[in-house]
Design a protein around this motif. Structure first.
Motif, mmCIF file in Angstrom:
data_model
loop_
_atom_site.group_PDB
_atom_site.id
_atom_site.type_symbol
_atom_site.label_atom_id
_atom_site.label_comp_id
_atom_site.label_asym_id
_atom_site.label_seq_id
_atom_site.Cartn_x
_atom_site.Cartn_y
_atom_site.Cartn_z
ATOM 1 N N PHE A 32 0.833 -1.200 0.000
ATOM 2 C CA PHE A 32 0.000 0.000 0.000
ATOM 3 C C PHE A 32 0.872 1.256 0.000
ATOM 4 O O PHE A 32 0.627 2.192 -0.773
ATOM 5 N N GLN A 33 1.902 1.265 0.846
ATOM 6 C CA GLN A 33 2.793 2.420 0.916
ATOM 7 C C GLN A 33 3.531 2.638 -0.407
ATOM 8 O O GLN A 33 3.693 3.768 -0.852
ATOM 9 N N GLN A 34 3.938 1.557 -1.054
ATOM 10 C CA GLN A 34 4.607 1.683 -2.348
ATOM 11 C C GLN A 34 3.673 2.292 -3.390
ATOM 12 O O GLN A 34 4.095 3.117 -4.207
ATOM 13 N N ARG A 35 2.403 1.889 -3.354
ATOM 14 C CA ARG A 35 1.437 2.457 -4.301
ATOM 15 C C ARG A 35 1.214 3.938 -4.032
ATOM 16 O O ARG A 35 1.099 4.741 -4.964
ATOM 17 N N LEU A 36 1.152 4.298 -2.756
ATOM 18 C CA LEU A 36 1.005 5.714 -2.413
ATOM 19 C C LEU A 36 2.223 6.523 -2.842
ATOM 20 O O LEU A 36 2.087 7.640 -3.338
ATOM 21 N N ALA A 38 4.090 6.008 -5.283
ATOM 22 C CA ALA A 38 4.150 6.115 -6.741
ATOM 23 C C ALA A 38 3.236 7.209 -7.291
ATOM 24 O O ALA A 38 3.378 7.622 -8.438
ATOM 25 N N VAL A 39 2.313 7.693 -6.459
ATOM 26 C CA VAL A 39 1.368 8.721 -6.895
ATOM 27 C C VAL A 39 1.957 10.100 -6.591
ATOM 28 O O VAL A 39 2.451 10.351 -5.499
ATOM 29 N N ASP A 40 1.885 10.994 -7.580
ATOM 30 C CA ASP A 40 2.338 12.365 -7.353
ATOM 31 C C ASP A 40 1.407 13.058 -6.369
ATOM 32 O O ASP A 40 0.296 12.608 -6.111
ATOM 33 N N SER A 41 1.863 14.162 -5.837
ATOM 34 C CA SER A 41 1.038 14.910 -4.887
ATOM 35 C C SER A 41 -0.125 15.580 -5.624
ATOM 36 O O SER A 41 0.086 16.476 -6.441
ATOM 37 N N PRO A 42 -1.354 15.159 -5.351
ATOM 38 C CA PRO A 42 -2.516 15.692 -6.080
ATOM 39 C C PRO A 42 -2.958 17.066 -5.594
ATOM 40 O O PRO A 42 -3.835 17.661 -6.201
ATOM 41 N N TRP A 43 -2.366 17.576 -4.535
ATOM 42 C CA TRP A 43 -2.837 18.834 -3.963
ATOM 43 C C TRP A 43 -2.114 20.058 -4.513
ATOM 44 O O TRP A 43 -2.432 21.171 -4.149
ATOM 45 N N GLN A 57 -0.133 14.329 5.302
ATOM 46 C CA GLN A 57 1.079 13.628 5.738
ATOM 47 C C GLN A 57 1.053 13.345 7.241
ATOM 48 O O GLN A 57 1.472 12.282 7.684
ATOM 49 N N GLY A 58 0.535 14.295 8.023
ATOM 50 C CA GLY A 58 0.415 14.065 9.463
ATOM 51 C C GLY A 58 -0.549 12.938 9.781
ATOM 52 O O GLY A 58 -0.254 12.065 10.604
ATOM 53 N N ALA A 59 -1.714 12.951 9.116
ATOM 54 C CA ALA A 59 -2.709 11.890 9.341
ATOM 55 C C ALA A 59 -2.175 10.549 8.869
ATOM 56 O O ALA A 59 -2.334 9.520 9.552
ATOM 57 N N HIS A 60 -1.537 10.542 7.716
ATOM 58 C CA HIS A 60 -0.988 9.297 7.178
ATOM 59 C C HIS A 60 0.077 8.722 8.113
ATOM 60 O O HIS A 60 0.068 7.514 8.405
#
Length: 111
Positions: A32-36, A38-43, A57-60
């Protein structure tokens, strides 16, 4: 009323099952962390995006810390179950040996 049977073998089997669950869950978290990652920052990169990123990032980090901490705790339970199984088995063997010694000292036949 129901009864519960406890045995060294049962304790070891439970420890093995818990250890497998910890390994599977850890592997899923890593995937799951690897998939996250791999995703660019959408914000985005503006000021609002920076605030959203900090909150995310704090919640994660908090959630992943909880998962990791819980898996570590369960892993400690696995170790303790193995210890309890060993102590259970040792106590059982010791009590049988003591009973045999008592029977021998009284001249009674062994069952």
């Amino acid at each position: 009323m129901s009864t519960t049977e406890v045995s060294p073998e049962g304790l070891r089997a439970s420890a093995d099952q818990l250890a497998e669950m910890v390994d599977r869950t850890d592997a899923l978290l890593q995937a799951f962390q690897q998939r996250l990652d791999a995703v660019d920052s959408p914000w985005g990169n503006d000021e609002l995006g920076g605030v959203i990123a900090e909150v995310y990032q704090g919640a994660h980090a908090m959630v992943m810390n909880c998962y990791t901490s819980n898996l570590d705790t369960i892993d400690e339970y696995v170790e303790r179950l193995d210890i309890v199984a060993f102590l259970f088995e040792t106590a059982d063997q010791d009590s049988k040996a003591a009973a045999r010694a008592l029977l021998d000292s009284q001249g009674w036949p062994q069952p």
